[in-house]
Scaffold this active site. Structure first.
Site, PDB file in Angstrom:
ATOM      1  CE  LYS A   1     -12.543   1.550 -10.065  1.00 26.37           C
ATOM      2  NZ  LYS A   1     -12.748   1.286  -8.639  1.00 26.37           N
TER       3      LYS A   1
ATOM      4  N   GLY B   1      -7.377  -2.668  -3.039  1.00 27.08           N
ATOM      5  CA  GLY B   1      -6.243  -3.068  -2.202  1.00 27.08           C
ATOM      6  C   GLY B   1      -5.027  -3.334  -3.065  1.00 27.08           C
TER       7      GLY B   1
END
Ligand code: ADP
Ligand code: ASP
Ligand code: MG
Length: 814
Positions: A681, A796
């Site tokens: 990331k 999520g």
């Protein structure tokens, strides 16, 4: 008097013919009518094929004959009451015998002239007009058959004969003067030469027969009954959103049909135009539909009336210095083509006169090349003209409208729309009358070009997004759920029609050109085809939809390697899979380059912080001229969850297990705990900030003990977490003792990046980061002291899916 013409599909079966009988019945109740019919649907092709086979000495011509025989006999049996059948069957059998003998002759001498071919193909209309006339009689209608060959006189250009109007008109007038039948039935397409040889009027020529009759008898209207409800804004078989044009002028209809709108044979308009007889195009299968009225006046709500296209075109270029300023070159060029009876659909000439470019049918290109090379033999030998360049497999696409000339910017809009959708334009022509603008494009782009132009000029600017979705697990499933829920809203509020054209799981793939029903995809997918990503790619390419988007919901490396192939086809890529953007810098750069080059967005907002707008914000900062100096971030929802729940009462291994159960970690928790996920990331953020960095350049200060790092299976790894409880407790106690919390932090500073667990004091913005939230601090030239902060749920399935959805909508709003 009215003239009605019924095309092949309108009379392809006895069921359809019954519909025709009804229409004829209603019309003849009002006035006398002439009815012109084509051959039964498909029969002309079978006849031509039978002739070609027989000529090659191929006995299978007999099979074609059999098909023809069976089809007509079956229809007679279905349409004519039993007590009348034998007479009708007897007549048809006689005609079939003549046809069979002619075919046998061709077979024996292996020769098929255009004249004989016309004789063979004319049987289609002779059969159909006879049978339908008998069927009308059986229905109690006063119908009489008249063979148009006795009325229409042509030259001897067989297969595409020119009508001799002086004689033809007289014949027709005389016949109808003396005839009082309520219904006169005539075969379309067929005629005879002055010498009495059978000729035909060209493929689709029954429309022309009807127009010739309508004009000669001064009909009140010419009705063309076909299988669509009028002349459409574009061929409805290619453009689903096309709709019938209510009113159109003769000139517009002529341009549209000349450029491929097959619904009307181009010469049809000429005879009725002179007498100002309107043409009404109607649908046999939907007689109540209004249809299209072709008349003198055009409505002017939209300066563009329609878009048409012609397939199978060859683009030929003649060029050379020897053409400049020399008079008569075009005359010789087009003279040579005209001698060979080659029709030219589009011509453009550079103003320097250095080159002339024109489009003809693919099938004429050999003949044309020969004729032109011969005509310019001398100049070519002298190198004053280059050898011809012939490019096959092109198509012409044309915008048509009488009122285009009074509107500026139409051609600009046409070409920029095509350009934006990566449709390459090979040549352009605009008539001085500005009734049409046409362009030559590659055959493979037809559907895309028609649809984009149609949407630009005719649709309420609703943009269609076509999704090809790979992976329907946690994230993919949620994405589909969100799309289903929002479809109506997007259509109404953003004018975006989002359609899922394809779906896959790891075993199956499902395609539906009209869009998969998102209520039932779960039950449909198991019945799909076995997954094959090559076939998948081929399907996406073949469909060649505008605004196609490949959506990758997997974490799969092999899928990430496919992006380049899609971008090269101008298919956008939206992905939550981090692998491509964190692979080699060259690959990352190449994907960005392809996205620009092929005008296909490559969006991966969900690679960092799930649905949080981190990458988009970063892009906007850079685009507006800011420079990133430092990034500090907590980017792992999983690690944040783990360290937020790890305390004196719970063991580290229990917390990791719990994170797994709640879906916060990857199935292999090592990807999260090792820090690799966070490394990817921060690497992506560094690259997006403009720094060239590889994954191996990022320093990883792992908090795992050596035994955990060495574990080579998930279960071994989880076991080491138990065994090394003391190691983790110590880290925790040390943080507590300093009134700090543990956060797994990624930093990018001054061109270098590192990740690792840090003790965060209570006055730091990271200290209160809850649950599985993410936070990013951007320090830039414009935000040097107080960073730009983005914070919120960073993991999520739901938020990741909504991030993907936002990327999809971003493409739609572009
Ligand atoms: P028929 O057998 O009745 O003569 P055709 O097949 O010759 O019918 O013509 C009708 C077909 O023309 C339609 O089914 C459609 O596929 C095609 N077509 C092409 N362009 C257009 C258009 N602009 N509007 C309507 N139909 C079109
Ligand atoms: N039967 C001919 C053809 O198929 C003529 C027509 O249908 O208009 O071309
Ligand atoms: Mg037709």
């Amino acid at each position: 008097m009215k003239v009605l013409k019924f095309g092949g599909s309108s009379i392809a079966s006895s069921e359809n013919i019954n519909k025709v009988i009804n229409i004829v019945k209603n019309s003849s109740a009002e006035t006398n009518i002439a009815v012109v019919v084509s051959a039964l649907g498909g029969i002309t092709d079978v006849l031509l094929n039978a002739g070609a086979l027989a000529c090659k000495g191929d006995e299978s011509y007999k099979n074609s004959f059999q098909i023809i025989e069976n089809k007509h006999i079956d229809i007679i049996r279905e349409l004519i009451p039993v007590n009348n059948q034998s007479g009708v069957l007897g007549q048809i059998k006689k005609m079939l015998n003549t046809l069979e003998n002619t075919l046998e002759g061709v077979f024996l001498i292996n020769e098929l002239s255009a004249k004989t071919s016309d004789k063979i193909v004319s049987f289609g209309e002779l059969f159909s007009s006879f049978i339908i006339c008998e069927a009308l009689k059986s229905n109690g209608l006063h119908s009489e058959l008249k063979n148009s060959q006795e009325l229409i006189v042509t030259d001897d250009n067989f297969s595409n004969a020119a009508v001799i109007f002086s004689k033809t008109n007289k014949n027709i007038e005389n016949f109808f003067k003396q005839n009082s039948a309520k219904i006169v039935m005539l075969p379309g397409f067929v005629a005879k030469t002055e010498q009495g040889e059978v000729s035909t009027l060209g493929r689709g020529g029954s429309d022309y027969t009807a127009a010739i009759i309508a004009s000669a008898v001064n009909a009140s209207v010419l009705e063309i009954w076909t299988d669509v409800s009028g002349m459409y804004t574009a061929n409805p078989k290619f453009v689903r959103e096309a709709f019938p044009i209510k009113n159109i002028s003769y000139q517009e209809a002529m341009e549209l049909s000349h450029f491929g709108a097959k619904v009307l044979y181009p010469p049809t308009i000429q005879p009725v135009l002179k007498k100002e007889i309107s043409i009404c195009i109607k649908n046999t299968f939907e007689p109540e539909a209004e249809g299209t009225l072709i008349s003198k006046k055009s409505s002017n709500e939209n300066p563009i009336k329609g878009i048409s296209h012609i397939e199978n075109m060859a683009l030929i270029t003649l060029e050379g210095g020897g053409m400049i300023g020399i008079p008569g070159i075009s005359k010789r060029l087009f003279g040579a083509l005209s001698t060979e009876k080659i029709s030219v659909s589009l011509i453009t000439q550079a103003s320097s006169e250095y080159s002339i470019c024109f489009a003809i049918n693919n099938s004429d290109s050999e003949k044309a090349t020969e004729a032109i090379n011969k005509e310019f033999e001398y100049e070519i030998k002298q190198n004053r003209i280059e050898p011809l360049v012939v490019e096959q497999n092109n198509a012409i696409i044309a915008l048509v409208g009488d009122h285009m000339k009074s509107h500026q910017g139409i051609s600009g809009k046409m070409f920029s729309t095509l350009g934006k959708n990566n449709v390459n334009i090979r040549a352009i022509a605009q008539g001085a009358s500005e009734k049409n603008i046409s362009a030559v494009i590659s055959h493979k782009d037809i559907k895309k070009a028609l649809n984009t132009l149609h949407s630009e000029f005719f649709e309420n600017q609703t943009k269609q997004l076509n999704l090809f979705v790979v992976g329907v697990g946690n994230v993919g499933g949620k994405l589909l759920e969100q799309i289903k829920q929002q479809q109506q809203y997007l259509l109404e509020n953003l004018k975006l029609q989002v359609r899922v054209i394809a779906l896959t799981n790891s075993k199956k793939m499902l395609f539906n050109e009209d869009g998969i029903n998102l209520d039932t995809w779960e039950s449909q997918l198991p019945n799909g085809e076995p997954l094959n990503m090559e076939v998948f790619h081929q399907n996406v390419t073949d469909l060649n939809y505008r605004n196609s988007i490949f959506v990758d919901n997997t974490a799969n490396e092999s899928v990430s390697k496919l992006y380049a192939n899609y971008l090269k086809e101008s298919v956008a890529v939206v992905t939550c899979n981090k692998i491509a953007c964190s692979s080699s810098y060259n690959n990352y750069l190449n994907l960005k380059y392809l996205a620009r080059e092929y005008n296909a967005p490559f969006l991966f907002e969900t690679n960092v912080g799930a649905g949080l707008p981190i990458i988009d914000t970063l892009k906007n900062l850079i685009a507006s001229g800011d420079k990133v100096t430092k990034i500090q971030a907590v980017l792992s929802g999983s690690l944040n969850f783990i360290f937020n729940n790890f305390d004196a009462e719970t063991s580290f291994s229990d917390v990791v297990n719990e994170a797994g159960v709640q879906g916060y970690t990857e199935p292999d928790p090592r990807i999260d705990l090792s820090g690799i996920d966070v490394m990817r990331k921060i690497l992506i953020l560094a690259r997006e900030s403009g720094t060239q960095l590889e994954l191996s350049d990022i320093k990883n200060n792992s908090f795992l003990p050596q035994s955990s790092l060495d574990a080579d299976s998930v279960s071994d790894f989880l076991e080491t977490l138990k065994l090394e409880a003391e190691h983790f407790n110590k880290i925790q106690q040390n943080a507590d003792a300093n009134n700090c919390r543990l956060k797994f932090v990624a930093e990018f500073d001054n061109g270098t990046a590192n990740v690792g667990l840090q003790k965060i004091p209570s006055d730091h913005p990271f200290y209160n980061l809850d649950g599985s939230d993410n936070i990013v601090l951007f320090f830039t030239e414009r935000y040097p002291i107080q960073p730009l902060i983005i914070k919120g749920a960073g993991a999520g399935a739901d938020v990741t899916a909504s991030g993907l959805f936002a990327d999809i909508i971003r493409i739609g709003n572009n």
